[in-house]
Design a protein around this motif. Structure first.
Motif, PDB file in Angstrom:
ATOM      1  N   ALA A 242       0.862  -1.191   0.000  1.00 43.40           N
ATOM      2  CA  ALA A 242       0.000   0.000   0.000  1.00 43.40           C
ATOM      3  C   ALA A 242       0.891   1.231   0.000  1.00 43.40           C
ATOM      4  O   ALA A 242       1.252   1.755   1.056  1.00 43.40           O
ATOM      5  CB  ALA A 242      -0.913  -0.005   1.222  1.00 43.40           C
ATOM      6  N   PRO A 243       1.275   1.738  -1.161  1.00 44.48           N
ATOM      7  CA  PRO A 243       2.294   2.798  -1.213  1.00 44.48           C
ATOM      8  C   PRO A 243       1.797   4.169  -0.802  1.00 44.48           C
ATOM      9  O   PRO A 243       2.602   5.037  -0.449  1.00 44.48           O
ATOM     10  CB  PRO A 243       2.726   2.791  -2.684  1.00 44.48           C
ATOM     11  CG  PRO A 243       1.543   2.274  -3.424  1.00 44.48           C
ATOM     12  CD  PRO A 243       0.876   1.294  -2.512  1.00 44.48           C
ATOM     13  N   ARG A 244       0.468   4.394  -0.854  1.00 47.96           N
ATOM     14  CA  ARG A 244      -0.009   5.777  -0.697  1.00 47.96           C
ATOM     15  C   ARG A 244      -0.868   5.985   0.552  1.00 47.96           C
ATOM     16  O   ARG A 244      -0.959   7.108   1.051  1.00 47.96           O
ATOM     17  CB  ARG A 244      -0.791   6.185  -1.939  1.00 47.96           C
ATOM     18  CG  ARG A 244       0.079   6.236  -3.193  1.00 47.96           C
ATOM     19  CD  ARG A 244      -0.687   6.679  -4.405  1.00 47.96           C
ATOM     20  NE  ARG A 244       0.219   6.910  -5.539  1.00 47.96           N
ATOM     21  CZ  ARG A 244       0.604   5.966  -6.384  1.00 47.96           C
ATOM     22  NH1 ARG A 244       0.128   4.720  -6.246  1.00 47.96           N
ATOM     23  NH2 ARG A 244       1.445   6.260  -7.359  1.00 47.96           N
ATOM     24  N   GLY A 245      -1.489   4.997   1.037  1.00 49.30           N
ATOM     25  CA  GLY A 245      -2.361   5.146   2.191  1.00 49.30           C
ATOM     26  C   GLY A 245      -2.841   3.799   2.667  1.00 49.30           C
ATOM     27  O   GLY A 245      -2.631   2.767   2.012  1.00 49.30           O
ATOM     28  N   LYS A 246      -3.505   3.791   3.799  1.00 51.67           N
ATOM     29  CA  LYS A 246      -3.980   2.548   4.378  1.00 51.67           C
ATOM     30  C   LYS A 246      -5.033   1.900   3.486  1.00 51.67           C
ATOM     31  O   LYS A 246      -5.938   2.576   2.981  1.00 51.67           O
ATOM     32  CB  LYS A 246      -4.563   2.801   5.770  1.00 51.67           C
ATOM     33  CG  LYS A 246      -5.026   1.547   6.486  1.00 51.67           C
ATOM     34  CD  LYS A 246      -5.562   1.872   7.886  1.00 51.67           C
ATOM     35  CE  LYS A 246      -5.983   0.609   8.610  1.00 51.67           C
ATOM     36  NZ  LYS A 246      -6.517   0.904   9.974  1.00 51.67           N
ATOM     37  N   VAL A 247      -4.915   0.594   3.310  1.00 56.53           N
ATOM     38  CA  VAL A 247      -5.899  -0.179   2.559  1.00 56.53           C
ATOM     39  C   VAL A 247      -6.549  -1.146   3.548  1.00 56.53           C
ATOM     40  O   VAL A 247      -5.866  -1.905   4.246  1.00 56.53           O
ATOM     41  CB  VAL A 247      -5.239  -0.947   1.395  1.00 56.53           C
ATOM     42  CG1 VAL A 247      -6.255  -1.853   0.714  1.00 56.53           C
ATOM     43  CG2 VAL A 247      -4.635   0.042   0.405  1.00 56.53           C
ATOM     44  N   GLU A 248      -7.881  -1.140   3.581  1.00 54.15           N
ATOM     45  CA  GLU A 248      -8.591  -1.880   4.613  1.00 54.15           C
ATOM     46  C   GLU A 248      -9.341  -3.079   4.033  1.00 54.15           C
ATOM     47  O   GLU A 248      -9.793  -3.070   2.896  1.00 54.15           O
ATOM     48  CB  GLU A 248      -9.574  -0.953   5.336  1.00 54.15           C
ATOM     49  CG  GLU A 248      -8.883   0.186   6.074  1.00 54.15           C
ATOM     50  CD  GLU A 248      -9.866   1.019   6.869  1.00 54.15           C
ATOM     51  OE1 GLU A 248     -11.028   1.170   6.419  1.00 54.15           O
ATOM     52  OE2 GLU A 248      -9.481   1.514   7.945  1.00 54.15           O
ATOM     53  N   ASN A 249      -9.439  -4.099   4.902  1.00 56.28           N
ATOM     54  CA  ASN A 249     -10.284  -5.269   4.642  1.00 56.28           C
ATOM     55  C   ASN A 249      -9.905  -5.972   3.337  1.00 56.28           C
ATOM     56  O   ASN A 249     -10.724  -6.168   2.431  1.00 56.28           O
ATOM     57  CB  ASN A 249     -11.757  -4.853   4.622  1.00 56.28           C
ATOM     58  CG  ASN A 249     -12.679  -6.064   4.716  1.00 56.28           C
ATOM     59  OD1 ASN A 249     -12.299  -7.109   5.249  1.00 56.28           O
ATOM     60  ND2 ASN A 249     -13.887  -5.927   4.198  1.00 56.28           N
ATOM     61  N   VAL A 250      -8.654  -6.383   3.259  1.00 55.14           N
ATOM     62  CA  VAL A 250      -8.182  -7.110   2.083  1.00 55.14           C
ATOM     63  C   VAL A 250      -8.811  -8.503   2.063  1.00 55.14           C
ATOM     64  O   VAL A 250      -8.861  -9.197   3.082  1.00 55.14           O
ATOM     65  CB  VAL A 250      -6.645  -7.214   2.091  1.00 55.14           C
ATOM     66  CG1 VAL A 250      -6.153  -8.040   0.914  1.00 55.14           C
ATOM     67  CG2 VAL A 250      -6.037  -5.814   2.064  1.00 55.14           C
ATOM     68  N   GLN A 251      -9.286  -8.897   0.893  1.00 53.13           N
ATOM     69  CA  GLN A 251      -9.888 -10.214   0.717  1.00 53.13           C
ATOM     70  C   GLN A 251      -9.203 -10.944  -0.442  1.00 53.13           C
ATOM     71  O   GLN A 251      -8.689 -10.306  -1.364  1.00 53.13           O
ATOM     72  CB  GLN A 251     -11.387 -10.097   0.424  1.00 53.13           C
ATOM     73  CG  GLN A 251     -12.197  -9.489   1.550  1.00 53.13           C
ATOM     74  CD  GLN A 251     -12.269 -10.389   2.765  1.00 53.13           C
ATOM     75  OE1 GLN A 251     -12.379 -11.613   2.636  1.00 53.13           O
ATOM     76  NE2 GLN A 251     -12.181  -9.797   3.950  1.00 53.13           N
ATOM     77  N   LEU A 252      -9.214 -12.262  -0.357  1.00 49.91           N
ATOM     78  CA  LEU A 252      -8.610 -13.080  -1.412  1.00 49.91           C
ATOM     79  C   LEU A 252      -9.555 -14.227  -1.746  1.00 49.91           C
ATOM     80  O   LEU A 252     -10.059 -14.908  -0.835  1.00 49.91           O
ATOM     81  CB  LEU A 252      -7.244 -13.604  -0.950  1.00 49.91           C
ATOM     82  CG  LEU A 252      -6.421 -14.420  -1.944  1.00 49.91           C
ATOM     83  CD1 LEU A 252      -4.923 -14.205  -1.691  1.00 49.91           C
ATOM     84  CD2 LEU A 252      -6.722 -15.919  -1.836  1.00 49.91           C
ATOM     85  N   HIS A 253      -9.772 -14.424  -3.020  1.00 57.71           N
ATOM     86  CA  HIS A 253     -10.651 -15.497  -3.477  1.00 57.71           C
ATOM     87  C   HIS A 253      -9.967 -16.242  -4.623  1.00 57.71           C
ATOM     88  O   HIS A 253      -9.280 -15.634  -5.452  1.00 57.71           O
ATOM     89  CB  HIS A 253     -11.999 -14.939  -3.948  1.00 57.71           C
ATOM     90  CG  HIS A 253     -12.739 -14.181  -2.894  1.00 57.71           C
ATOM     91  ND1 HIS A 253     -13.455 -14.802  -1.893  1.00 57.71           N
ATOM     92  CD2 HIS A 253     -12.835 -12.841  -2.656  1.00 57.71           C
ATOM     93  CE1 HIS A 253     -13.983 -13.884  -1.104  1.00 57.71           C
ATOM     94  NE2 HIS A 253     -13.615 -12.682  -1.548  1.00 57.71           N
ATOM     95  N   VAL A 254     -10.187 -17.541  -4.671  1.00 57.33           N
ATOM     96  CA  VAL A 254      -9.594 -18.379  -5.714  1.00 57.33           C
ATOM     97  C   VAL A 254     -10.687 -19.251  -6.309  1.00 57.33           C
ATOM     98  O   VAL A 254     -11.568 -19.752  -5.582  1.00 57.33           O
ATOM     99  CB  VAL A 254      -8.469 -19.272  -5.144  1.00 57.33           C
ATOM    100  CG1 VAL A 254      -7.700 -19.953  -6.272  1.00 57.33           C
ATOM    101  CG2 VAL A 254      -7.510 -18.465  -4.286  1.00 57.33           C
TER     102      VAL A 254
END
Length: 1001
Positions: A242-254
């Motif tokens: 996250a180079p510029r600011g906070k990123v919230e609630n990351v999710q991953l799906h396959v």
């Protein structure tokens, strides 16, 4: 292990490879390439082609330490001499610019992270040397200080980077991107809030506050391709930056993977460990992942390739999304080969196939563990091994009985009642006391042979009560009691009343008191500085342990680290410091009252008054088995150990076959050879392995860092140099072995690493043949301890587990009694070894009995501090442990045991009311080892402050001997007693703190 102990040091460090019989034959660790203590762990080699007054060099070191400008640089010449004339130009993370005097041509070395190590070697304080300026003024003037002048100097050639050894070397994932590379990357992705970098398991993410050059140069996006065997567990990562600011609630799906021929590997075969899993109690959980501005968060993914998967190339997609961030896809290309993996690939830890162990539920069930018996349910009566509980309508105990006999070797026909009246939970308001009440008999539900539970809805005056409770076969009784206010109300108190019968309430430990007689009157208050939330009260064959908690309870850290994760005070019981516990000897009983004091409850508010109790003893003792299992606590040559009459070998860490603390997998072949050789000689081998800390050698460590503080405890960092140079700084530095440079970090008290640990023990039992465990203080609870016992019992008919603890009764550990801290584990272990800082000389027999011996809980043990007191120890069947130190040598006592035949004797302790032999003094006690009709061994020990003469009172009938024909003889035992003969009725001289072993026959 701890601030006041170094068990492995006294037990002996043998860092070498090993023959089948255990002889040391060669060093296991290659020598360091230079002195790390003098120069640090890292250097660059430079080539200077000709002597020069000064040469210039720019080293592209791409450092991960945050402030290289604050760290010294040491330049060493071709002959190993330090170069004094050195000038530092620009020093930053990307590069270092230096000018130095080169009096001769050749290879120069630039050491760029020299450190100073202070403090104890096992808990070092490492700081990095600040820059020093030793350049001669005349030389500096001649060289000049301008950048243009320096660049005109002869240029040294950068040859290569080197580390002091391979393990200390910075990996490709620890070489940081330069500012220019980052600017170019950001310019190319000017509008992206989250950049993804797929990466194989071969390159674990090591930095969380900086982007590796590997990623910056390659760029984000793209796919992930890897090869795998059929049935293998494949791990890989997707780095999220996250180079510029906070990123919230990351999710991953396959989605499914599909081959060209249409074969599928279902999406369900994928797991993202960072987003959840199965906790150490077997419950599924989810975790939220946020990425702070500038941070790197690897998402570790596991793919459980079916063993039935057809060979071929499988393709699919992985999608990563976050709040307010567009979803991004990562193409996956997984090639499944013809070859089949053995055991998912688990035999090679470096392949990271074992990450699947983090979500294991192995041995997570309610089946029985020996010697416990299935819980019986007869109306309101619940029967367990040697004990019975009766419940009243509220689900609380109305009576608890014990059938253990005083000798603790069997059961009595007459049960001993423990409660003087039923336990009660009282709510007190302005109108008076309201006991929790309910209707009928609780409905008991069976979870398995080893566990039942029940649920009761009740009322306590103005509060509604909800009682969820369970009983397990070992005697653990757990209550989650929710009290809810229907309307706002002011309360004077909520308290638990636990009335014990006075004949049961003989001894007490806990609440800031060491084991001794119960106090006549005592009051205790909550204090986060102390790891105290309960006590044990009882007698040898009937007792009750209790703890007061709420729904937020988390096991504190222990053994030197309590204050870094202390007790969470229960909101209900503590009540802002108003709660506490009173102990009081009343007319006919012993009153235990846990109070919480006045409070205001709002309408709809719920408070949890949780209680954990354990009914002791857990099991009988088996003196014959105890005396037959003779421990040798040191790695050594097996034939020599066998010749000393030992038959159980404890293998510490920092030894050739178990070099790394709590990671016993990297010398598995050598360990297997040693254990096989021991088995051929009729001996057993136990290893040091627990979870309180984890070696830096564990290949899984970078992945565990990615889980935040689920596994690795939060802390101030520091410690040995490897930890500071290769970890993210937020950890607690733990034990360090200077001889093999093994450094460890503290684990969280409760985490999925416990699941890994259980699977690891199962792997060791199946593949290496371990016979049990040596536990050196423990950082897990009874849930994990049960599983430990189950996996070992599955592979060994009689696994051996012994627990060592240094006394935790000190300010560092929050004044918790070791026996109370670990009592929840006692049902599943076989022997105690208590331990450094236990006082064998200035404490009472009651302290010995309750704090050290283990007998009131169904255990026996050994002594450690200053090699113990052998005379007093024999009253409890205790000696010191062979191999521990030069003074720990019980072989003379073993020989006496064998000559007497102690394994055929009945042990009758001094605490038994009708013990067959006593003295005429209360401070000189006797334990008898009776071979009825043949002979008896008298173990006599003094607590008298001066030399005394004692006479024996002997129940000859109980011994099966005739006094007129009896002889009393003491065999000579070196360091214990001279040979002596006594007549019946003689006075026996006893020195303070000493005693005798006398055979009557």
């Amino acid at each position: 292990m701890g601030q006041r102990r170094s068990a492995w040091m006294v037990a002996g460090i043998l860092l070498g490879s090993v023959s089948a019989a255990g002889a040391q034959v060669a060093p296991a660790q290659p020598p360091l390439r230079w002195s790390a203590d003098a120069l640090g762990n890292h250097r660059y080699l430079l080539q200077v082609n000709a002597p020069a007054t000064a040469v210039h060099v720019v080293i592209p070191w791409r450092r991960r330490d945050a402030h290289p400008e604050q760290v010294a640089v040491i330049v060493v010449g071709p002959q190993g001499q330090p170069v004094a004339n050195v000038l530092r130009a620009s020093i930053d993370r990307a590069q270092g610019e230096l000018v130095f005097e080169a009096k001769q041509a050749g290879t120069y070395a630039v050491y760029y992270q020299p450190y100073l190590s202070k403090g104890r070697s096992n808990y070092p304080t490492v700081t990095y040397q600040p820059p020093t300026y030793s350049a001669d003024a005349a030389w500096t003037h001649k060289v000049g200080t301008g950048a243009s002048a320096w660049r005109a100097l002869p240029q040294a050639q950068v040859l290569r980077y080197e580390a002091v050894d391979d393990f200390d070397a910075y990996t490709e994932m620890e070489r940081t991107a330069t500012p220019q590379e980052l600017q170019a990357l950001l310019a190319a992705h000017a509008h992206d809030a989250l950049l993804l970098f797929p990466e194989t398991r071969a390159y674990p993410t090591r930095m969380f506050d900086a982007l590796p050059a590997r990623w910056a140069q390659r760029g984000p996006g793209g796919g992930l391709a890897d090869q795998v065997k059929g049935g293998e567990y494949l791990s890989f990562q997707v780095g999220a930056w996250a180079p510029r600011g906070k990123v919230e609630n990351v999710q991953l799906h396959v989605g499914d993977l599909v081959s060209e021929g249409g074969a599928r590997i279902p999406a369900g075969a994928f797991t993202c460990f960072n987003l959840g899993g199965v906790d150490f109690t077997g419950k599924p959980f989810t975790a939220r992942v946020d990425v702070a501005a500038g941070r790197v968060q690897p998402l570790w993914v596991g793919l459980d390739v079916p063993s039935t998967a057809m060979p071929g190339v499988y393709r699919g997609e992985l999608t990563v999304s976050a709040d307010g961030v567009s979803a991004q896809t990562v193409p996956l290309t997984i090639t499944v080969g013809e070859e089949k993996a053995i055991a998912h690939g688990d035999n090679d830890p470096f392949q990271l196939t074992r990450l699947r162990w983090l979500n294991s539920t192995l041995a997570q069930d309610d089946t029985l563990v020996k010697p416990f018996t299935a819980i019986t349910v007869r109306g309101d009566a619940l029967g367990i091994l040697g004990r019975e509980l009766r419940l009243d309508s509220t689900g609380l105990p109305s009576q608890i009985t014990s059938r253990f006999n005083e000798r603790m070797t069997g059961f009595s026909q007459t049960p001993k009642a423990m409660l003087a009246a039923p336990m009660r939970l009282i709510v007190q308001d302005e109108q008076g006391d309201h006991a929790l009440t309910a209707q009928g008999i609780p409905g008991i539900q069976r979870d398995g042979d080893a566990k039942v539970h029940w649920h009761v809805a009740g009322q306590a005056g103005p509060l509604q009560g909800d009682v969820q409770a369970s009983l397990e076969a070992d005697g653990s009784l757990v209550y989650a009691i929710a009290l809810t206010a229907a309307q706002a109300i002011r309360l004077r108190d909520i308290r638990l009343e636990l009335p014990l019968r006075k004949e049961v309430a003989q001894y007490q430990l806990g609440l800031g008191r060491q084991g001794d007689d119960v106090p006549a009157d005592f009051q205790w208050k909550w204090n986060v500085e102390n790891n105290q939330d309960g006590a044990w009260i009882g007698t040898v064959n009937a007792g009750l342990e209790f703890h007061l908690r709420d729904e937020h309870y988390q096991r504190p850290l222990n053994t030197n680290f309590y204050h870094q994760q202390p007790l969470r005070l229960p909101v209900s019981w503590d009540n802002g410091g108003q709660g506490g516990i009173r102990l009081h000897r009343a007319q006919g009983d012993y009153a235990v009252q846990a109070f919480s004091g006045p409070r205001q409850m709002q309408a709809g508010e719920t408070l949890r008054y949780d209680i954990v109790m354990r009914v002791t003893p857990f099991k009988t003792i088996d003196p014959a088995k105890h005396f037959s299992e003779r421990f040798f606590h040191k790695y050594g040559e097996l034939d020599s150990i066998k010749a000393d009459d030992a038959n159980v070998v404890n293998i510490h860490h920092a030894t050739p076959i178990n070099p790394w603390i709590n990671y016993p997998f990297l010398e598995a072949d050598a360990m297997r050879a040693y254990i096989d050789a021991a088995h051929q000689r009729g001996m057993r081998v136990k290893i040091y392995d627990t979870v309180r800390e984890l070696s830096d050698r564990a290949p899984e460590l970078p992945m565990l860092e990615s889980l935040g503080h689920e596994v690795i405890s939060s802390g101030k960092g520091g410690g040995f140099s490897w930890l500071q140079e290769h970890m993210d700084g937020d950890y607690i530095a733990a034990w360090h072995v200077p001889e093999n440079r093994d450094a460890a970090v503290i684990n969280a008290g409760q985490s999925r690493w416990h699941n890994y640990y259980i699977e690891g023990l199962d792997w060791l039992a199946r593949n290496v043949g371990i016979d049990g465990l040596y536990l050196d203080d423990v950082a897990y609870d009874r849930t994990t301890m049960k599983r430990v016992r189950k996996v070992l019992q599955a592979h060994r008919p009689d696994p051996l587990i012994d627990l060592h603890s240094a006394s935790q009764y000190n300010p560092r550990d929050g004044y918790i009694n070791s026996a109370l801290l670990y009592m929840e584990l006692f049902p599943y272990i076989d022997r105690l070894w208590f331990g450094e800082e236990f006082d064998y000389e200035k404490t009472s027999p009651r302290y010995w009995l309750t704090e050290i011996s283990g007998i009131p809980y169904g255990l026996m043990g050994e002594m450690l501090q200053n090699d113990g007191n052998p005379w007093r120890g024999m009253l409890f069947g205790m000696t010191n442990r062979l191999g521990w130190s030069a003074g720990s040598d019980p072989r003379g006592l073993w020989a006496l045991w064998d000559a007497f035949g102690i394994e055929q004797a009945d042990m009758v302790g001094w605490w038994v009311h009708d013990t067959p032999i006593k003295t005429d003094r209360d401070d000189v006690l006797v334990t008898s080892y009776v071979r009825k009709g043949k002979k008896t061994l008298i173990a006599l020990a003094s607590w008298a402050p001066q030399p005394v003469q004692v006479k024996l009172a002997i129940d000859w009938k109980a011994l099966g001997l005739t006094p007129g024909k009896a002889t009393l003889s003491a065999s000579a035992v070196e360091g214990f007693q001279p040979a002596a003969q006594f007549k019946v009725g003689d006075s026996i001289p006893v020195q303070p703190g000493k005693g005798w072993l006398i055979v009557v026959e």
